[in-house]
Write an enzyme that holds these catalytic residues in place. Structure first.
Site, short mmCIF file in Angstrom:
data_model
loop_
_atom_site.label_atom_id
_atom_site.label_comp_id
_atom_site.label_asym_id
_atom_site.label_seq_id
_atom_site.Cartn_x
_atom_site.Cartn_y
_atom_site.Cartn_z
CB THR A 196 -0.97 -0.13 1.21
OG1 THR A 196 -0.24 0.06 2.45
CG2 THR A 196 -2.09 -1.26 1.17
CE LYS A 222 0.43 -3.26 3.41
NZ LYS A 222 0.06 -1.92 4.45
CB THR A 233 -1.27 -0.79 9.54
OG1 THR A 233 -2.06 -1.08 8.48
CG2 THR A 233 0.11 -0.17 9.31
CD GLU A 316 2.73 5.74 6.35
OE1 GLU A 316 2.18 6.36 7.07
OE2 GLU A 316 1.81 5.03 5.66
#
Length: 367
Positions: A196, A222, A233, A316
Site C-alpha cells: 500500500t 507489508k 498495520t 512511514e
C-alpha cells in the site's frame, strides 16, 4: 512437482490478467538492497500476484498463495477492538479447523487498496465470498493436476482504505484468472501486490536444517504506517514445508511473534486488520516433534524477526532503524516492557532523529 504441461497451464491462467513489473529498479535505490533477486522456497507452495482493478493507479492489488496439499495453519491477529471482517473470518476458519482437528486451509487470498474494515455485516459477507473464491481456485487447481483432494478453505487478508466495501466482482474475477507457480518471480509478484504505502516489497526465504534435514521457509509481509505491537498495520504469511502438529505450531508462532512482529514499533498506532499466519504443508517430509520442536521454534523466530525488521525499515517517515537490547531483566516480559517504553517514547525518538546522544531520555523512559 508439476509436469511441464501443468506448470505451463498455471502460468497461462484461466483468463485475461493484468501483469506488472517486479524489477527492483522501480523502487527507491536506498531500499533495493532489501529486495531479493532470488530465493529458495518451500515445496508444494505456489504464488501469484496481479492487478485486478482495486487500485485506480493500475498497481498490483491482488495476491494468492496456494498449497498443493492440506496444511496445518496458525495465526495471530490484531487486538484492536474494531477488528476488520477478514480478521473475524480467518479466526472462524482457523478455529473451526483446530476444533475439528482437521487440515482445512489450502490458500490465502490477499488484496491491497481496500481494508474491508468498519463495514459491518456486509463486510463479513464479502470476506466470506472472497474466501469462497479462493476455495474455488483450489478445487480447479487440484482438478488441473489430476489430484483428488477434498478441496479446502482459503484465508483472506485485506489492507488499504478503511470504511469502504470490497469491489468483489473484481477480486473474484482476479482470483479466477490468477497465474500461480513456484518461481521466485511468482513470489515477487505476490509480494508487490501486498503493498500500500510500502516503498518496497517485503519477501524473505531460506533453507534451515531441522534434526539434520532441510526445510524451507518463505514469508511475505507489508506495513508502513500504524506500526505498534499487538500488532501493527501489517499482513504477513509464512509458509513452510515442514510438518508441524497444530499444538506445536500454535506454540511456536506465539513464541516467535512475541519476539518479532509484536516487538516492533514506529508510530504507536494499532491497526484493525493485522494478521500473521504460519502455514505448514509437510511437503519436505520433515516432521517437527520432540527435540526438533526447539530447533524449529528458534528458526521460525529468527526468520520472523528478520521479516519484521523489513517493516520497520520501511516505516512511514522513518529515518533511523534502532534495535533495543535489554540485559539483566528478571523475565522476558520485564525486558520487553522496558524496551517497548523506550521505543515508544517521543523524547527518545526526537533525540535519535536529531542525532543527539541524550542518554538521560533513555534513562527517563526506563524509569
Amino acid at each position: 512437482m508439476l509436469s511441464s504441461n501443468l506448470r505451463q497451464l498455471h502460468r497461462l491462467g484461466r483468463g485475461a490478467i493484468n501483469m506488472f513489473s517486479t524489477d527492483a529498479k522501480q523502487f527507491p535505490e536506498a531500499k533495493r538492497r532489501f529486495i531479493p533477486s532470488q530465493g529458495t522456497y518451500p515445496h508444494g507452495f505456489f504464488a501469484g500476484g496481479s492487478h485486478c482493478g482495486i487500485k485506480k493507479n493500475g498497481k498490483a492489488d491482488l495476491a494468492l498463495l496456494v498449497s498443493d496439499r492440506p496444511t496445518t495453519t496458525s495465526a495471530v491477529f490484531t487486538t484492536n477492538q474494531f477488528c476488520a471482517a477478514p480478521v473475524q473470518y480467518d479466526r472462524s476458519v482457523i478455529n473451526g479447523a483446530r476444533d475439528a482437528q482437521e487440515q482445512r486451509v489450502r490458500a490465502v487470498v490477499i488484496n491491497s487498496g481496500c481494508a474491508n474494515a468498519v463495514t459491518g455485516q456486509q463486510g463479513l459477507a464479502d470476506a466470506q465470498e472472497m474466501g469462497e473464491a479462493g476455495a474455488a481456485f483450489v478445487r480447479m487447481f487440484d482438478k488441473e493436476r489430476g489430484v483428488e483432494h477434498e478441496g479446502g478453505e482459503a484465508l483472506v487478508m485485506s489492507t488499504g482504505v478503511i470504511g469502504q466495501r470490497l469491489p468483489l466482482s473484481k477480486i473474484t474475477d482476479g482470483v479466477t484468472a490468477m497465474q500461480v507457480d513456484e518461481t521466485h518471480e511468482a513470489w515477487m509478484r505476490a509480494a508487490v501486490a501486498h503493498m500500500t504505502t510500502d516503498t518496497f516489497p517485503k519477501l524473505l526465504s531460506r533453507q534451515v536444517d531441522i534434526a539434520g534435514q532441510p526445510i524451507h521457509l518463505a514469508g511475505i509481509t507489508k506495513g508502513a504506517g500504524m506500526i505498534h505491537p499487538n500488532m501493527a498495520t501489517l499482513l504477513g504469511t509464512v509458509c513452510t514445508d515442514a510438518s508441524v502438529p497444530q499444538s506445536l505450531l500454535d506454540k511456536a508462532l506465539a513464541h516467535a511473534v512475541a519476539r518479532s512482529f509484536n516487538a516492533i514499533s514506529i508510530d504507536g498506532d494499532m491497526s484493525t486488520n493485522d494478521t500473521i499466519a504460519v502455514i505448514a504443508n509437510g511437503a519436505s517430509g520433515v516432521v517437527v516433534d520432540g527435540a526438533a520442536y526447539e530447533q524449529f521454534t528458534t528458526a521460525l523466530t529468527e526468520f520472523m524477526a528478520d521479516l519484521a525488521s523489513l517493516v520497520v525499515r520501511d516505516g512511514e517517515g522513518a529515518t533511523k532503524f534502532l534495535t533495543i537490547e535489554v540485559t539483566g531483566a528478571r523475565t522476558f516480559a520485564d525486558a520487553k516492557q522496558v524496551a517497548s517504553t523506550i521505543a515508544t517514547s517521543s523524547l527518545v525518538k526526537t533525540a535519535f532523529y536529531g542525532q543527539d546522544a541524550n542518554w538521560g531520555r533513555i534513562l527517563c523512559a526506563v524509569g
